[in-house]
Design an enzyme around this catalytic site. Structure first.
Site, mmCIF file in Angstrom:
data_model
loop_
_atom_site.group_PDB
_atom_site.id
_atom_site.type_symbol
_atom_site.label_atom_id
_atom_site.label_comp_id
_atom_site.label_asym_id
_atom_site.label_seq_id
_atom_site.Cartn_x
_atom_site.Cartn_y
_atom_site.Cartn_z
ATOM 1 N N HIS A 279 3.177 0.681 -2.820
ATOM 2 C CA HIS A 279 4.190 1.371 -2.025
ATOM 3 C C HIS A 279 5.577 0.813 -2.310
ATOM 4 O O HIS A 279 5.767 -0.384 -2.499
ATOM 5 C CB HIS A 279 3.860 1.400 -0.535
ATOM 6 C CG HIS A 279 3.830 0.076 0.168
ATOM 7 N ND1 HIS A 279 4.961 -0.516 0.667
ATOM 8 C CD2 HIS A 279 2.801 -0.751 0.471
ATOM 9 C CE1 HIS A 279 4.618 -1.649 1.263
ATOM 10 N NE2 HIS A 279 3.314 -1.836 1.150
ATOM 11 N N GLU A 325 4.882 3.428 3.405
ATOM 12 C CA GLU A 325 3.550 2.977 3.809
ATOM 13 C C GLU A 325 3.629 2.213 5.116
ATOM 14 O O GLU A 325 2.786 2.353 6.004
ATOM 15 C CB GLU A 325 2.963 2.066 2.715
ATOM 16 C CG GLU A 325 1.524 1.613 2.974
ATOM 17 C CD GLU A 325 1.416 0.334 3.793
ATOM 18 O OE1 GLU A 325 0.305 0.042 4.278
ATOM 19 O OE2 GLU A 325 2.420 -0.365 3.971
ATOM 20 N N GLU A 326 4.679 1.405 5.234
ATOM 21 C CA GLU A 326 4.720 0.418 6.319
ATOM 22 C C GLU A 326 4.705 1.020 7.712
ATOM 23 O O GLU A 326 4.139 0.457 8.624
ATOM 24 C CB GLU A 326 5.954 -0.487 6.171
ATOM 25 C CG GLU A 326 5.928 -1.392 4.938
ATOM 26 C CD GLU A 326 4.846 -2.461 5.003
ATOM 27 O OE1 GLU A 326 4.100 -2.495 5.989
ATOM 28 O OE2 GLU A 326 4.755 -3.249 4.043
ATOM 29 N N ASP A 355 -1.927 -3.381 -3.082
ATOM 30 C CA ASP A 355 -1.086 -3.616 -1.903
ATOM 31 C C ASP A 355 -1.627 -4.799 -1.107
ATOM 32 O O ASP A 355 -1.845 -4.714 0.091
ATOM 33 C CB ASP A 355 -1.004 -2.351 -1.030
ATOM 34 C CG ASP A 355 -0.027 -2.512 0.125
ATOM 35 O OD1 ASP A 355 0.787 -3.457 0.081
ATOM 36 O OD2 ASP A 355 -0.082 -1.702 1.067
ATOM 37 N N HIS A 426 5.702 -9.287 5.524
ATOM 38 C CA HIS A 426 6.468 -8.796 6.680
ATOM 39 C C HIS A 426 7.431 -9.830 7.272
ATOM 40 O O HIS A 426 7.846 -9.683 8.416
ATOM 41 C CB HIS A 426 5.550 -8.288 7.811
ATOM 42 C CG HIS A 426 4.721 -7.101 7.433
ATOM 43 N ND1 HIS A 426 4.041 -6.348 8.370
ATOM 44 C CD2 HIS A 426 4.452 -6.536 6.238
ATOM 45 C CE1 HIS A 426 3.387 -5.370 7.757
ATOM 46 N NE2 HIS A 426 3.620 -5.458 6.466
HETATM 47 ZN ZN LIG Z 1 2.057 -3.325 1.841
#
Ligand SMILES: [Zn+2]
Length: 470
Positions: A279, A325-326, A355, A426
């Site tokens: 992504h 995607e997130e 991913d 993240h």
């Molecule tokens: Zn990811």
């Protein structure tokens, strides 16, 4: 699908042992081995991630950096020699972070490191101040009496457990996804959770959360692991703990971004496709190097290596840089919807994605028709020198391939060592220095072998049971 080929494969399988039915001959295997060795001598993957993190940086979906990333990906694929590069629209609501601050007011005043969760509302233009009620888990919060959090800030301090395959994430992440709704049901005015990450560094970990209709929307943020420890130590002293929380965040009008797709056109069966990808979006805190710049670099480089072959594989190899995607798998869902609308699900022979950071691949797993399993075994034999075992069960397609798999498309997984993935994922600490270029090369080798042999084979990977729309 190709029932004739499947039947043929099944009948041959019954008659002859070994791999007589697979359509992969010694020349194909030798070509895949050469691809593998070429990647291991040094691939373009790290250069691609370096380019993305340096020239675009954080690329929160729906921001100007998202648009920049789309143009970057298109230009990069063109420069890397893909036969055809195109964009497909993906529309979603845009969430924007403005600011976040938290501090303990009593009994021991000091600042806290927090980050707003994706999708959170703000505190209404001014800080809020309230006493906290701490819980060891989401379940403990759910068990609290009705109304017991009236006017309070709920805190959940459950800790994610570290595993190579990341299986500690699922049991912990409910506090992030559902904590705000459950806390608001008990009357809370905000929620803080312990970061759903494994780092002991003072970086808070963001990620999506959700609201539901008819429950007040309260601000939600994550404390870094050491800050969650600090709150626990204060609570243990038995005195009321009072916080000030100031979050600015909002969800604004829908935005249309794009999946960016590059193809190496198949020489015999161009309408049949094997997909790999990652992504393109990231969270806004770090530069999105391991999540998912790595997946972009690995799969762009693998696709480009296949594109450099003198003879393209039978089927088309499609590399997909998925949008957003997130914040809800928007790119993967849009891609699957577009294929379904065009009647192209059956053309999807095998889909895989990268991913899970930048750690080495250790296992090949797949969800395919049993008649196609001998081809997976053959691919596994070419992967074995990379330290990759073929596993007959377990695993799954990953978040962005999931939606098309739910519509029946087969998948493969190259499982990565994610032992330190949730230390960076993240957070502001997701940066390029966390990536070992040699590990990326091993993954490029694995994806190139997988995509090439799946595309070179003419076995039908089959159709999986279709799942109901969620
Ligand atoms: Zn990811």
């Amino acid at each position: 699908m190709h029932p004739v080929r499947t039947l043929l494969a099944l009948s041959l399988l019954a008659a002859a042992p070994a791999f007589a039915t697979t359509g992969l001959d010694a020349g194909d295997i030798a070509a895949a081995e050469a691809l593998r060795e070429r990647a291991m001598r040094g691939s373009e993957a790290w250069n691609v991630v370096e380019s993305l993190t340096t020239e675009v940086g954080p690329r929160l979906a729906g921001t100007p950096a998202d648009a920049k990333a789309v143009q970057w990906a298109k230009a990069k694929m063109q420069a890397m020699g893909f036969d055809k590069v195109y964009l497909e629209p993906v529309t979603f609501p845009v969430w924007l972070r403005q600011h976040e601050r938290a501090e303990v007011l009593a009994p021991y005043p000091q600042p806290l490191v927090v980050t707003a969760l994706g999708g959170s509302v703000g505190t209404g233009g001014a800080p809020i101040e309230a006493e906290i009620v701490a819980f060891a888990s989401l379940d403990a919060l759910k068990a609290a009496p009705e109304g017991s959090l009236e006017g309070k800030i709920a805190v959940i301090t459950n800790r994610m457990v570290r595993f190579k395959d990341g299986r500690g994430y699922g049991p912990a992440v409910g506090a992030r996804s559902n904590g705000a709704v459950e806390a608001a049901r008990k009357g809370a005015i905000a929620i803080l959770i312990r970061s759903i990450g494994t780092s002991s560094d003072r970086f808070a970990h963001t990620g999506t959360m959700r609201y539901v209709a008819d429950v007040p929307r309260i601000p939600a943020a994550a404390l870094s692991n050491p800050d969650a420890d600090l709150i626990e130590h204060m609570v243990a002293r038995g005195k009321p703990v009072r916080l000030r929380l100031d979050i600015g965040a909002e969800t604004v009008a829908d935005y249309t971004s794009h999946n960016v797709i590059g193809e190496i056109r198949g020489r015999d069966l161009p309408d049949e496709v094997v997909t790999i990808g990652g992504h393109l979006d990231s969270w806004d805190l770090g530069t999105g190097a391991i999540d998912d710049g790595a997946g972009i670099g690995i799969t762009f480089a693998a696709g480009a290596l296949i594109g450099q072959l003198e003879r393209a594989p039978r089927r088309t190899v499609r590399v997909i840089a998925y949008a957003n995607e997130e914040q809800g798998l928007y790119g993967g869902k849009a891609y699957a919807e577009a294929r379904a609308a065009a009647g192209e699900i059956g053309a999807h022979q095998l889909g895989a994605e990268s991913d899970f950071g930048a750690g080495r691949v250790y296992a090949l797993r797949a969800g395919v028709d049993p008649a196609a399993w001998p081809v997976i075994e053959q691919i596994g034999q070419v992967l074995a020198p990379l330290g990759i075992a073929t596993e007959r069960s377990g695993g799954g397609p990953g978040p962005d391939v999931g939606p098309i798999v739910a519509k029946g498309a087969p998948w493969a997984q190259l499982a990565q060592d994610g032992i330190d993935y949730f230390d960076y994922h993240h957070t502001a600490n997701d940066t390029l220095d966390k990536i070992d270029p040699r590990a990326l090369d091993q993954q490029v080798a694995a994806y190139a072998v997988l995509a090439y042999l799946a595309a070179e084979s003419d076995v039908d990977f089959g159709t999986l049971p279709v799942k109901a729309d969620d």
